[in-house]
Write a protein that holds these residues in place. Structure first.
Motif, PDB file in Angstrom:
ATOM      1  N   CYS A  63       0.863  -1.174   0.000  1.00  0.00           N
ATOM      2  CA  CYS A  63       0.000   0.000   0.000  1.00  0.00           C
ATOM      3  C   CYS A  63       0.907   1.234   0.000  1.00  0.00           C
ATOM      4  CB  CYS A  63      -0.888  -0.003   1.252  1.00  0.00           C
ATOM      5  SG  CYS A  63      -1.923   1.468   1.379  1.00  0.00           S
ATOM      6  N   HIS A  65       0.521   4.005   1.161  1.00  0.00           N
ATOM      7  CA  HIS A  65       0.414   4.794   2.387  1.00  0.00           C
ATOM      8  C   HIS A  65       1.473   4.358   3.414  1.00  0.00           C
ATOM      9  CE1 HIS A  65      -2.267   6.114   6.030  1.00  0.00           C
ATOM     10  NE2 HIS A  65      -1.308   6.993   5.769  1.00  0.00           N
ATOM     11  N   LYS A  66       1.399   3.121   3.879  1.00  0.00           N
ATOM     12  CA  LYS A  66       2.316   2.678   4.939  1.00  0.00           C
ATOM     13  C   LYS A  66       3.116   1.438   4.544  1.00  0.00           C
ATOM     14  CE  LYS A  66       1.080   5.181   8.727  1.00  0.00           C
ATOM     15  NZ  LYS A  66       2.018   5.859   9.627  1.00  0.00           N
ATOM     16  N   VAL A  68       2.188  -1.546   3.943  1.00  0.00           N
ATOM     17  CA  VAL A  68       1.750  -2.889   4.356  1.00  0.00           C
ATOM     18  C   VAL A  68       1.385  -3.666   3.103  1.00  0.00           C
ATOM     19  CG1 VAL A  68       0.936  -2.108   6.608  1.00  0.00           C
ATOM     20  CG2 VAL A  68      -0.684  -2.206   4.693  1.00  0.00           C
ATOM     21  N   CYS A  83      -7.471  -1.159   1.030  1.00  0.00           N
ATOM     22  CA  CYS A  83      -6.524  -1.495   2.093  1.00  0.00           C
ATOM     23  C   CYS A  83      -7.268  -1.355   3.418  1.00  0.00           C
ATOM     24  CB  CYS A  83      -5.327  -0.549   2.059  1.00  0.00           C
ATOM     25  SG  CYS A  83      -4.168  -0.863   3.416  1.00  0.00           S
ATOM     26  N   TYR A  85      -6.255  -1.114   6.378  1.00  0.00           N
ATOM     27  CA  TYR A  85      -5.610  -0.364   7.473  1.00  0.00           C
ATOM     28  C   TYR A  85      -6.299   0.994   7.661  1.00  0.00           C
ATOM     29  CZ  TYR A  85      -1.422   0.784  10.363  1.00  0.00           C
ATOM     30  OH  TYR A  85      -0.556   1.083  11.374  1.00  0.00           O
ATOM     31  N   HIS A  86      -6.322   1.835   6.595  1.00  0.00           N
ATOM     32  CA  HIS A  86      -6.983   3.139   6.697  1.00  0.00           C
ATOM     33  C   HIS A  86      -8.089   3.317   5.674  1.00  0.00           C
ATOM     34  CE1 HIS A  86      -2.831   3.634   8.205  1.00  0.00           C
ATOM     35  NE2 HIS A  86      -3.363   4.431   9.105  1.00  0.00           N
ATOM     36  N   GLY A  87      -8.335   2.242   4.908  1.00  0.00           N
ATOM     37  CA  GLY A  87      -9.473   2.295   3.993  1.00  0.00           C
ATOM     38  C   GLY A  87      -9.191   2.930   2.640  1.00  0.00           C
ATOM     39  N   TRP A  88      -7.942   3.147   2.291  1.00  0.00           N
ATOM     40  CA  TRP A  88      -7.677   3.683   0.958  1.00  0.00           C
ATOM     41  C   TRP A  88      -8.137   2.668  -0.083  1.00  0.00           C
ATOM     42  CZ3 TRP A  88      -2.370   6.636   0.410  1.00  0.00           C
ATOM     43  CH2 TRP A  88      -2.293   7.620   1.403  1.00  0.00           C
TER      44      TRP A  88
HETATM   45  S1  FES Z   1      -1.571   1.573   5.033  1.00  0.00           S
HETATM   46 FE1  FES Z   1      -2.988   1.194   3.497  1.00  0.00          FE
HETATM   47  S2  FES Z   1      -4.476   2.696   3.810  1.00  0.00           S
HETATM   48 FE2  FES Z   1      -3.003   3.158   5.273  1.00  0.00          FE
END
Ligand code: FES
Ligand SMILES: [Fe+2]
Length: 341
Positions: A63, A65-66, A68, A83, A85-88
């Motif tokens: 992802c 973002h982070k 993962v 994703c 984790y934060h819904g992206w």
């Molecule tokens: S790590 Fe994937 S949306 Fe934040």
């Protein structure tokens, strides 16, 4: 480190992977129902995504973002990938379509995508230099598109450097390892040729026991072995069977094996092999594969213990295979150590 055979080039057991080829990343028959599959080629982690429409995509398995892995944190929501984790969210083309709490930022993010093809039941990705995609062709697997053949696909992990398994496959002198499944006897190497990418070996073998029963073939038979980096082909002289395998390096001491055994229909009748499929698959090929796996993992163990290859290889085909691997991986991506999941 030189091996003991006088090849003063890099240690073949530490060679990396050349990513500038089409690599199989998944088989359609065993694709997970979740629509998401994480695979590794060397240090590169890829996500194979199958949208509900059946359309496949290959992305970097991270992802943006982070970082993962989406193979672990992703979910298919509608036609998109989310994703958890934060819904992206991401479209099947890899474009970011939603960044909850930060509206308007979507255009800044996307998933890195890779060229993809479908052929022979596999999904193939090109993880290397994108400017080389056009110059690299998929391997030609004649029975993959021939309705006269029955395919038996198989895949799984083996814990060794890919060179060990490649040598094992191209060396027909180890048939006795396979005991009652022994596919042939008394091999003789008739011919060997090689260049920077390929090794061609022709063996003569006797009374392929397993195959003889199935195809009614007795006496001597010739088997052609071709290693065209990174693809392995084994073909019987009269086309009764054909084996295609790719040993995908997943670390310096592990591979993922993608293989399909093709049998020509017995007497031209498709249902005979369909009926025999479970027996051939579970009763034979998985056992043969397990016997090979046990042997090459033992070879890797000896290497790990001594941190060098003390083996005394006598088959010139194996030396030719080593030379191809060295040539192909001179400027390759190094293989990572095995990392815990
Ligand atoms: S790590 Fe994937 S949306 Fe934040
Ligand atoms: Fe074997």
């Amino acid at each position: 480190m030189p091996d003991r055979q006088g090849d003063f080039m890099q240690d073949v057991r530490r060679c990396g992977v050349n990513l500038d080829y089409w690599w199989p990343v998944a088989h359609e028959r065993s694709f997970p129902a979740t629509g998401l599959l994480g695979v590794r080629i060397g240090a590169l982690e890829l996500l194979v995504f199958r949208a509900p429409t059946g359309h496949y995509s290959v992305f970097e398995d991270a992802c943006p973002h982070k970082r993962v892995r989406l193979s672990r944190f992703g979910e298919v929501v509608g036609s998109e990938l989310m994703c958890s984790y934060h819904g992206w969210r991401f479209t099947a083309q890899g474009n970011c379509s939603l960044t909850p709490g930060f509206a308007g930022l979507e255009a800044k993010f996307c998933l890195k995508s890779y060229p993809l093809r479908q052929y022979g039941g596999w999904i193939w990705a090109f993880p290397g230099d994108p400017t080389r995609v056009e110059e690299r062709a998929l391997p030609v697997i004649p029975p993959a598109t021939d309705p006269c053949y029955h395919p038996i696909p198989m895949e799984g992990p083996v814990h060794c450097h890919f060179s060990y398994m490649t040598e094992n496959a191209t060396d027909l002198f180890h048939a006795q390892l396979h005991k009652s499944q022994q596919p042939w006897a008394n091999p003789v190497l008739l011919h060997l040729e090689s260049d920077d990418r390929s090794v061609w070996a022709l063996y003569e073998v006797e009374a392929p026991r397993l195959l003889a029963a199935l195809i009614g073939q007795r006496g001597k038979n010739r088997i052609r072995v071709t290693y065209e980096y990174p693809y392995f082909h084994l073909a019987s002289e009269y086309g009764a069977f054909y084996l295609f395998v790719v040993y995908v390096p997943t670390s310096s001491t592990s591979i993922w094996v993608h293989s399909t055994f093709y049998f020509r229909h017995v007497l031209g009748i498709p249902w005979i092999l369909r009926l025999l499929h479970p027996l051939l698959d579970q009763g034979t090929f998985r056992q043969v594969f397990g016997q090979d796996r046990r042997a090459v993992e033992e070879e890797q163990r000896a290497y790990n213990l001594h941190q060098q290859d003390l083996s005394r290889e006598t088959n010139p085909v194996s030396h030719a295979v080593r030379q191809v691997i060295r040539q192909q991986t001179l400027a390759s991506s190094p293989l990572p150590e095995r990392i815990p999941e």
